[in-house]
Design a protein around this motif. Structure first.
Motif, PDB file in Angstrom:
ATOM      1  N   THR A  72       0.864  -1.171   0.000  1.00 42.41           N
ATOM      2  CA  THR A  72       0.000   0.000   0.000  1.00 42.41           C
ATOM      3  C   THR A  72       0.906   1.227   0.000  1.00 42.41           C
ATOM      4  O   THR A  72       1.828   1.320   0.816  1.00 42.41           O
ATOM      5  N   PHE A  73       0.661   2.127  -0.943  1.00 46.57           N
ATOM      6  CA  PHE A  73       1.454   3.352  -1.006  1.00 46.57           C
ATOM      7  C   PHE A  73       0.998   4.327   0.073  1.00 46.57           C
ATOM      8  O   PHE A  73      -0.201   4.574   0.231  1.00 46.57           O
ATOM      9  N   THR A  74       1.964   4.882   0.806  1.00 46.64           N
ATOM     10  CA  THR A  74       1.655   5.912   1.792  1.00 46.64           C
ATOM     11  C   THR A  74       2.028   7.296   1.274  1.00 46.64           C
ATOM     12  O   THR A  74       1.439   8.296   1.678  1.00 46.64           O
ATOM     13  N   GLU A  75       3.023   7.360   0.372  1.00 42.50           N
ATOM     14  CA  GLU A  75       3.424   8.618  -0.270  1.00 42.50           C
ATOM     15  C   GLU A  75       3.754   8.330  -1.719  1.00 42.50           C
ATOM     16  O   GLU A  75       4.418   7.343  -2.021  1.00 42.50           O
ATOM     17  N   VAL A  76       3.301   9.207  -2.605  1.00 41.09           N
ATOM     18  CA  VAL A  76       3.641   9.111  -4.019  1.00 41.09           C
ATOM     19  C   VAL A  76       3.863  10.528  -4.531  1.00 41.09           C
ATOM     20  O   VAL A  76       2.990  11.383  -4.392  1.00 41.09           O
ATOM     21  N   GLU A  77       5.042  10.786  -5.084  1.00 38.58           N
ATOM     22  CA  GLU A  77       5.329  12.044  -5.769  1.00 38.58           C
ATOM     23  C   GLU A  77       5.860  11.649  -7.133  1.00 38.58           C
ATOM     24  O   GLU A  77       6.958  11.083  -7.243  1.00 38.58           O
ATOM     25  N   GLU A  78       5.069  11.913  -8.172  1.00 35.32           N
ATOM     26  CA  GLU A  78       5.424  11.477  -9.511  1.00 35.32           C
ATOM     27  C   GLU A  78       6.857  11.880  -9.875  1.00 35.32           C
ATOM     28  O   GLU A  78       7.270  13.013  -9.643  1.00 35.32           O
ATOM     29  N   ASN A  79       7.593  10.915 -10.423  1.00 32.41           N
ATOM     30  CA  ASN A  79       8.980  11.090 -10.864  1.00 32.41           C
ATOM     31  C   ASN A  79       9.938  11.432  -9.725  1.00 32.41           C
ATOM     32  O   ASN A  79      11.068  11.842  -9.973  1.00 32.41           O
ATOM     33  N   ARG A  80       9.498  11.259  -8.477  1.00 28.17           N
ATOM     34  CA  ARG A  80      10.365  11.619  -7.363  1.00 28.17           C
ATOM     35  C   ARG A  80      10.403  10.590  -6.240  1.00 28.17           C
ATOM     36  O   ARG A  80      11.472  10.276  -5.730  1.00 28.17           O
ATOM     37  N   LEU A  81       9.226  10.054  -5.833  1.00 25.84           N
ATOM     38  CA  LEU A  81       9.196   9.261  -4.609  1.00 25.84           C
ATOM     39  C   LEU A  81       8.034   8.273  -4.598  1.00 25.84           C
ATOM     40  O   LEU A  81       6.917   8.610  -4.974  1.00 25.84           O
ATOM     41  N   LEU A  82       8.340   7.043  -4.136  1.00 19.99           N
ATOM     42  CA  LEU A  82       7.323   6.032  -3.842  1.00 19.99           C
ATOM     43  C   LEU A  82       7.632   5.487  -2.454  1.00 19.99           C
ATOM     44  O   LEU A  82       8.757   5.038  -2.203  1.00 19.99           O
ATOM     45  N   VAL A  83       6.660   5.541  -1.545  1.00 11.23           N
ATOM     46  CA  VAL A  83       6.837   5.018  -0.187  1.00 11.23           C
ATOM     47  C   VAL A  83       5.643   4.128   0.113  1.00 11.23           C
ATOM     48  O   VAL A  83       4.503   4.486  -0.209  1.00 11.23           O
ATOM     49  N   GLY A  84       5.929   2.982   0.714  1.00 13.14           N
ATOM     50  CA  GLY A  84       4.825   2.097   1.037  1.00 13.14           C
ATOM     51  C   GLY A  84       5.196   1.039   2.054  1.00 13.14           C
ATOM     52  O   GLY A  84       6.347   0.928   2.493  1.00 13.14           O
ATOM     53  N   VAL A  85       4.180   0.276   2.418  1.00 12.38           N
ATOM     54  CA  VAL A  85       4.333  -0.854   3.330  1.00 12.38           C
ATOM     55  C   VAL A  85       4.037  -2.109   2.533  1.00 12.38           C
ATOM     56  O   VAL A  85       2.961  -2.234   1.932  1.00 12.38           O
ATOM     57  N   GLU A  86       5.016  -3.022   2.485  1.00 17.00           N
ATOM     58  CA  GLU A  86       4.899  -4.251   1.697  1.00 17.00           C
ATOM     59  C   GLU A  86       4.561  -5.445   2.572  1.00 17.00           C
ATOM     60  O   GLU A  86       5.017  -5.535   3.714  1.00 17.00           O
ATOM     61  N   LYS A  87       3.823  -6.364   2.003  1.00 17.12           N
ATOM     62  CA  LYS A  87       3.550  -7.673   2.601  1.00 17.12           C
ATOM     63  C   LYS A  87       4.095  -8.696   1.611  1.00 17.12           C
ATOM     64  O   LYS A  87       3.672  -8.723   0.450  1.00 17.12           O
ATOM     65  N   VAL A  88       5.061  -9.519   2.070  1.00 19.36           N
ATOM     66  CA  VAL A  88       5.724 -10.477   1.192  1.00 19.36           C
ATOM     67  C   VAL A  88       5.639 -11.858   1.811  1.00 19.36           C
ATOM     68  O   VAL A  88       5.869 -12.019   3.015  1.00 19.36           O
TER      69      VAL A  88
END
Length: 148
Positions: A72-88
């Motif tokens: 689930t993405f918690t922060e998205v800034e196009e062309n700059r940043l992707l932050v999320g919490v992964e379940k693997v």
């Protein structure tokens, strides 16, 4: 437990590298270390805060060996940043589902892209295996970016 930090310079503009992470068709082409594939029909990406991505990494040698990944993405800034919490599921040396944090930064380096990935927590052994997995994946990403 350790946070893994992987940095890589790609000979491609930020917008192309970012799209390789958020476009389902492109992600399916390069994600996973050499010897693993991501079936296109397993990939969903909704790159926005509160959005998610899901896919399954499958061993080419033994298709019964797979690792479903969802985030689930918690922060998205196009062309700059992707932050999320992964379940693997299916990480070597782990049982059941593992929760990880992931931060992917895209930095413009004069027409090239410096990618910085922060992921964890990992045991030292799993951190090293994950580092090798990213580096192997990046050889496939280099080829995909060159063809773009």
């Amino acid at each position: 437990m350790n946070e893994l930090v992987v940095t890589r310079l790609f000979d491609a503009p930020v917008a192309l590298v970012y799209r390789a992470f958020v476009d389902a068709d492109q992600l399916a082409q390069w994600f996973g270390p050499v010897g693993y594939s991501v079936p296109r029909d397993s990939v969903e990406v909704d790159a926005r805060p509160g959005g998610a991505y899901r896919f399954t990494m499958v061993s080419d040698a033994d298709p019964a060996e797979s690792s479903p990944i969802s985030a689930t993405f918690t922060e998205v800034e196009e062309n700059r940043l992707l932050v999320g919490v992964e379940k693997v599921t299916g990480l070597p040396g782990t049982e059941g589902e593992v929760t990880l944090t992931m931060r992917v930064e895209f930095h413009d380096e004069g027409g090239k892209t410096r990618l910085v990935i922060r992921q964890g927590p990992f045991t030292p052994e799993l951190a090293e295996m994950t580092r090798q997995g990213w580096e192997s994946s990046f050889t496939k990403l280099d080829r995909a970016l060159a063809a773009a």
